[in-house]
Structure formats: structure tokens, C-alpha cells
Design an enzyme around this catalytic site. Sequence first.
Site, PDB file in Angstrom:
ATOM      1  N   ASP A 328      48.271  22.351 -21.377  1.00  0.00           N
ATOM      2  CA  ASP A 328      47.642  21.864 -20.172  1.00  0.00           C
ATOM      3  C   ASP A 328      46.792  23.040 -19.672  1.00  0.00           C
ATOM      4  O   ASP A 328      47.092  24.181 -19.984  1.00  0.00           O
ATOM      5  CB  ASP A 328      48.743  21.514 -19.173  1.00  0.00           C
ATOM      6  CG  ASP A 328      48.185  21.055 -17.859  1.00  0.00           C
ATOM      7  OD1 ASP A 328      47.287  20.201 -17.895  1.00  0.00           O
ATOM      8  OD2 ASP A 328      48.649  21.541 -16.816  1.00  0.00           O
ATOM      9  N   ASP A 523      52.766  22.697 -16.800  1.00  0.00           N
ATOM     10  CA  ASP A 523      53.462  23.131 -15.592  1.00  0.00           C
ATOM     11  C   ASP A 523      54.111  21.942 -14.899  1.00  0.00           C
ATOM     12  O   ASP A 523      54.749  22.093 -13.874  1.00  0.00           O
ATOM     13  CB  ASP A 523      52.514  23.856 -14.641  1.00  0.00           C
ATOM     14  CG  ASP A 523      51.376  22.971 -14.180  1.00  0.00           C
ATOM     15  OD1 ASP A 523      51.253  21.838 -14.697  1.00  0.00           O
ATOM     16  OD2 ASP A 523      50.607  23.407 -13.309  1.00  0.00           O
ATOM     17  N   ASP A 527      52.013  16.307 -15.542  1.00  0.00           N
ATOM     18  CA  ASP A 527      52.176  16.187 -16.993  1.00  0.00           C
ATOM     19  C   ASP A 527      53.624  16.158 -17.483  1.00  0.00           C
ATOM     20  O   ASP A 527      53.885  16.300 -18.661  1.00  0.00           O
ATOM     21  CB  ASP A 527      51.356  17.245 -17.748  1.00  0.00           C
ATOM     22  CG  ASP A 527      51.680  18.651 -17.299  1.00  0.00           C
ATOM     23  OD1 ASP A 527      52.789  18.865 -16.818  1.00  0.00           O
ATOM     24  OD2 ASP A 527      50.810  19.524 -17.444  1.00  0.00           O
TER      25      ASP A 527
HETATM   26  P1  ADP Z   1      45.011  19.658 -15.140  1.00  0.00           P
HETATM   27  O1  ADP Z   1      45.054  18.685 -16.261  1.00  0.00           O
HETATM   28  O2  ADP Z   1      43.936  20.672 -15.357  1.00  0.00           O
HETATM   29  O3  ADP Z   1      46.335  20.292 -14.872  1.00  0.00           O
HETATM   30  P2  ADP Z   1      45.260  17.601 -13.056  1.00  0.00           P
HETATM   31  O4  ADP Z   1      45.540  16.463 -13.969  1.00  0.00           O
HETATM   32  O5  ADP Z   1      46.397  18.100 -12.227  1.00  0.00           O
HETATM   33  O6  ADP Z   1      44.583  18.842 -13.834  1.00  0.00           O
HETATM   34  O7  ADP Z   1      44.082  17.209 -12.113  1.00  0.00           O
HETATM   35  C1  ADP Z   1      42.854  16.743 -12.655  1.00  0.00           C
HETATM   36  C2  ADP Z   1      41.729  16.698 -11.660  1.00  0.00           C
HETATM   37  O8  ADP Z   1      42.025  15.754 -10.631  1.00  0.00           O
HETATM   38  C3  ADP Z   1      41.464  17.985 -10.963  1.00  0.00           C
HETATM   39  O9  ADP Z   1      40.612  18.831 -11.698  1.00  0.00           O
HETATM   40  C4  ADP Z   1      40.791  17.502  -9.656  1.00  0.00           C
HETATM   41  O10 ADP Z   1      39.441  17.228  -9.892  1.00  0.00           O
HETATM   42  C5  ADP Z   1      41.506  16.211  -9.374  1.00  0.00           C
HETATM   43  N1  ADP Z   1      42.634  16.442  -8.461  1.00  0.00           N
HETATM   44  C6  ADP Z   1      43.944  16.373  -8.766  1.00  0.00           C
HETATM   45  N2  ADP Z   1      44.705  16.632  -7.701  1.00  0.00           N
HETATM   46  C7  ADP Z   1      43.856  16.922  -6.691  1.00  0.00           C
HETATM   47  C8  ADP Z   1      44.025  17.298  -5.322  1.00  0.00           C
HETATM   48  N3  ADP Z   1      45.225  17.470  -4.775  1.00  0.00           N
HETATM   49  N4  ADP Z   1      42.920  17.496  -4.595  1.00  0.00           N
HETATM   50  C9  ADP Z   1      41.711  17.341  -5.128  1.00  0.00           C
HETATM   51  N5  ADP Z   1      41.482  16.996  -6.390  1.00  0.00           N
HETATM   52  C10 ADP Z   1      42.531  16.781  -7.184  1.00  0.00           C
HETATM   53 MG    MG Z   2      48.295  20.504 -14.442  1.00  0.00          MG
END
Ligand code: ADP
Ligand code: MG
Length: 636
Positions: A328, A523, A527
Site C-alpha cells: 500500500d 497500514d 486495506d
Molecule cells: P492509499 O491507498 O494511498 O492508502 P486511501 O485508499 O486511504 O489511500 O485513500 C485514497 C484517496 O482517497 C486519497 O488519496 C484521497 O484522495 C481520498 N481520501 C481518502 N480519505 C480521505 C480523507 N479523509 N480526506 C480527503 N480525502 C480522502
Molecule cells: Mg492506506
Amino acid sequence: MNKKQKNNLIRIIVASAATIALHFIPVTGVVQFVLYMAVYMLIGYDILRKALLGIKNRQPMDESLLMAIATLGAIVLALYQQSGDYVEAIAVMLFYQIGEWFQGYAVGKSRRSISDLMDICPDYANIQGENGQLEQVDPDDVEIGSIIVVQPGEKIPIDGVVTDGTSSLDTAALTGESVPRDVQAGDEVISGCINLSGLIHIRTTKEFGESTASKVLELIEDASSRKSKSENFITKFARIYTPAVVYSALTLAIIPPVIILLMGGGMSFGTWIYRALTFLVISCPCALVVSIPLSFFAGVGAASRQGVLVKGSNYLEILSETKTVVFDKTGTLTKGVFEVTAIHPAKLDAQELLHLAAHVERYSTHPIANSIRLAYPNEADDCSVENVEEIAGHGITATVNGQHIAVGNGKLMDKVGADWHDCHSHVGTVLHVAIEGVYEGHIVISDVIKPHSAQALKELKRSGVGKTVMLTGDAKKVADHVAAELKVDEVYSELLPQDKVAKVEELLEKKASEKDVLAFVGDGINDAPVLSRADIGIAMGAMGSDAAIEAADVVLMDDDPLKISTAIAISRKCLRIVKENIYFAIGIKLLCLALGAVGIANMWVAIFADVGVMVLAVLNAIRCMFIKGIKPVESH
Ligand code: ADP
Ligand code: MG
């Protein structure tokens, strides 16, 4: 070394010395017999007792019984043949005890490094009473949001945030990291660390039972119950093998001499009983029964000393076959601590835009939310924030002072019908903001790659991992940038949590062979399902969510991606040692049995084939304890 081990060591030394001394004392007959028997009982009484107990409990087929039959048989034979050669019986017991001693030593040592982890749980918390005095209370009774006080030398009992004071913390028990970590007001701290220098006040963010130390303890308690395939195999194998050996020995002792007698060849019982006893000693499976579980146990211990918690020895076995590692991005390869690099409002004031975003992110635990709250610290003013809805992989919507606000990526903007555009000037994660579906501009934030990420990927490649993949919900531009920087083989971006599961399933399908293992490292923020879907799930422990720690098979206590390579290296080495022992033990035994069949092998050969091999196998297994982690290369 504990007391029992010390006593056993003394017993081994005394018995060895006495045996050598007796060899030079010119006594014969009853006196000789009594003296040798005294030494035999000294070194073997506990094994004889175990064998007797086994018979009494109707589970007699173990190594103690094999040892007891073989040695008592040898003594009877020596009496019968009046050879006065009791040394063989003593030697069998002596070497067996030496093997056991090494095993006990190694188990004690590994258990200590695991119980260093067990030692992390303090049984009280300090609360400031009415009169300003500190009161010790049961940490279970401390509610979330209470202020606890941790004095120098005490362990932090509950996870929380420092509100007052500065100090440095010893995190070694949890992370294997020996350099203390400095903390000050505003820093998050986890339970189990030892406060080294200053008095600190902590506002608790979790209950005691949900805090890191309690969680880790639970995991360790479960770990011992999960056995590896090799271990299960050996247990089953010994259950069939041991009786087979006993009956074969019995046959060998009776059938050939009876046939010889019937054919008029005379009495040869002595010779054949001796051969049967030799056979019994050679075929004893203790080298495997003892060394294989020991190798895994020592491997799990070595890993925990490096801050890698392996939840069972079966995972060590799976980990060693890792061919693909899927990461991730946010919080795993990057720190997940975003800094605001640009604010581009459409018509509002820049601070106003940040203010709105901070309100919407008020209750979220996503790393993005934490960072935005940090960038706008006076978030909790008298604005009303209601109907907060977090949409995984998109962002968050909420009603602030009666207006519907959306903060998130392009997907979220499409959802609320806002006419958004990408940032023209900055590369980074873009948080778009819309009020009542009308685009209000964006905030660009950027994350930092963890210092050891690049090295971690390099080490993985070097250790034989064929493919590395990065999955992220973040925008393609950011994802590609990070992937290029780290030289990740494949990258998939703009994924929703369910897309991540689908991607991992696709990668699982594409595996070259059933045996190849796909590991996922995350983390747990969005996921956790992927962690449990992969062949083996590795979670970032300190920063990761509870769900991640629960769903994962391996937990990295300090979130350092380099520890993935360490975990795989330990597992590979451990499995290599197990295999060495299997081939070595079985090889030597077959060779000695062949020698025995043609009548060359005497009891001394048998002693080497059994207990000699066991001692060597145990010494080899002990190497698992000392497997070193992968050292970070300091970047300049
Ligand atoms: P990653 O796969 O990199 O861990 P996430 O799946 O947690 O990322 O989140 C993917 C995307 O969704 C982020 O890059 C952001 O654009 C959006 N996002 C997720 N949670 C939030 C939040 N709390 N506030 C704003 N945008 C969010
Ligand atoms: Mg993440």
C-alpha cells in the site's frame, strides 16, 4: 541459564568426569557394576522416570522409552556377557542429556526475547488526584481522554498524545530500535515504551485493552498455538515412526537368532540383541523431534528481537516462499504525514478553505485528516459540523453550518457534481473542496517517502522476491512519481478499497506456481480486507489501525519497511536450517543403519547417529536465534 539448567549442566559434567575416572580405576565385578550404575542413574534417572510415566499413562512411544530400552538393554547384555562394558549405556544417556541441555538453553533464550515483549504491560496508571498528588489506578479504569502522568523509569500504560512535558522514550521492547525517541507535547505515544528522562502528561486516546501493549500481548499468546507444516509433519511422523522402530528392533532381536538356532547354527541371541539395541538408538527420531520446533521457535524469537511480530511459526514457513510483495502506498511506503504545499481557492480566502476542510476532517483517522488538522490547529471553534460521512477511497462529506461540504479527490467531486480541475502547478495529493456541489478550489498536500523504503525494495529484490507492486487510492501522478522514485515494478493507482482486493486477487491468479507466496503490506487504513486476502498479510503496527494488526499475520512494530526484508530473511534462513537438519539427520541415520545391517556399526556409531546428530542439529537450530536484521544504509 536458570537453576534447573545449571543443575543439569553440573550433572553432565560430574557424570562425564566420573565415567572417565571409572575407566582408569581397576575394579571389577559387583563393585564395578554398582559404581557404573550410580553414574548411570545420576545421568539418566529423569529419562527413566519419563519412560515409566509414559507407560503408566499408556502413551509410551516416545524418545524417553527408546532411550530407556536401549540403555537398560545394553546393561543387561553387558551383565549377561560378563563384559563389564557399561560405558555405552552411560554414553547414550549422557549425550542425550547434552542435546536436551542445548535445546533448553536455546528455548530459554528465545522465550526471553519474546517475553521482553511480554514485559511491556504495566499494571497501573498514574492519575493526578484532586490535591495534586499522583494516584495509582488500574489502567483498565482509565477512560479515553483522561490525563495520565508517566514518571521517568515508568512504562507508558495506555496509548495517547503528550500534552505536557518532554522526554525520550525507550521503544526497544516493541521495535527493536535501540535509539531513544524524543517526544514533546503533541506527539503520539504508544503503550509499552519506557519513559527515560522527563515527566510527561498524556491524554489517552484508547482504552487500556485496545492499547498497543495489550494488543501485542494478545498476539503473542496466540502465536504459540499456531504450528508450522513442518512441525505438524514431525509430530505425526514420530507417532508412527517410533512404534515402527520399536517393533522392528524386537523382530531383529528375535527372528534371526531363532532361525539360526533352528538351522543348527547355535546360540547367537547376544549378538542379535546387541544389533537390535544399536538399531534402536540409531533410528531414534529425536534429532528431528527436538530441532525442528526449536528452529521455528528461535526464528520467531529472533524476529521479535528485531521488532517483527510473527503470529505463528506457520507464517515463518509461508513467508520464506515470498515471490511477490504488494505494498500500500500511504502510511506504508510513505510516512502518511502530509504537508500542505499549496492552497488554490476559487473565490474564498485561502485560510477559509483550509478551515472548512479541517472541519470536515474533524473525526477522521485517515492520515490525510490528521495532517489537515495539524495544518489548521484551531479547528474546534464554534462552527457546527454534522452528518459526517467518510467515503473510503473518495474522501469525506459533512454539513458545516448548514452547508453541504465535500472534501476529497476527483471521484468525490464527480459524485457531488462539482466541476473540478486538476492542480496545474503542483505535484501532490490534491484535496478538492466543493460547497453544495459547487467547486471551491483545492488544497495540495504532499507526503514524504519513508527513509528506508528504497532500500527495502532493493533488499527484497536481492533476496529473491521476483515482483514488487504498489497499490494506492491516490492520484496517478503522485503514485507514478513515488513508484519511479522507489523502482517499484508495477503500480496501480486511483483504486477504491474493493479495487485493491480485486487487484490482489488478480495477482494471486497470475502466480507462476501454487507454492509462490504473495505478501501484502499495509497500514490497514482502508486495506484491512486486502491484508487478510493475501497469502500473508504484513501490517504496520505502530501507526496501523487495530483492524490491521488483527487481520495481519506479521506485524512490524515500528512501521519500517526495511523490516519486511528482515522478516523474509529470517524466515528463509530458518527454513534453510530446518532443511539442513532434516537431510543431515536422515542421511546419517540411513548410513549408520546400512553399517549396522552389515554388522559394522557398534553402539558408539549408534550414539553418534542419534545423540551426536541431535546435538549437532540443536546447535544448528540455535543459529536461528542469532539471525541479524538488515541494517539501514544511511543516505547522505
Ligand atoms: P492509499 O491507498 O494511498 O492508502 P486511501 O485508499 O486511504 O489511500 O485513500 C485514497 C484517496 O482517497 C486519497 O488519496 C484521497 O484522495 C481520498 N481520501 C481518502 N480519505 C480521505 C480523507 N479523509 N480526506 C480527503 N480525502 C480522502
Ligand atoms: Mg492506506
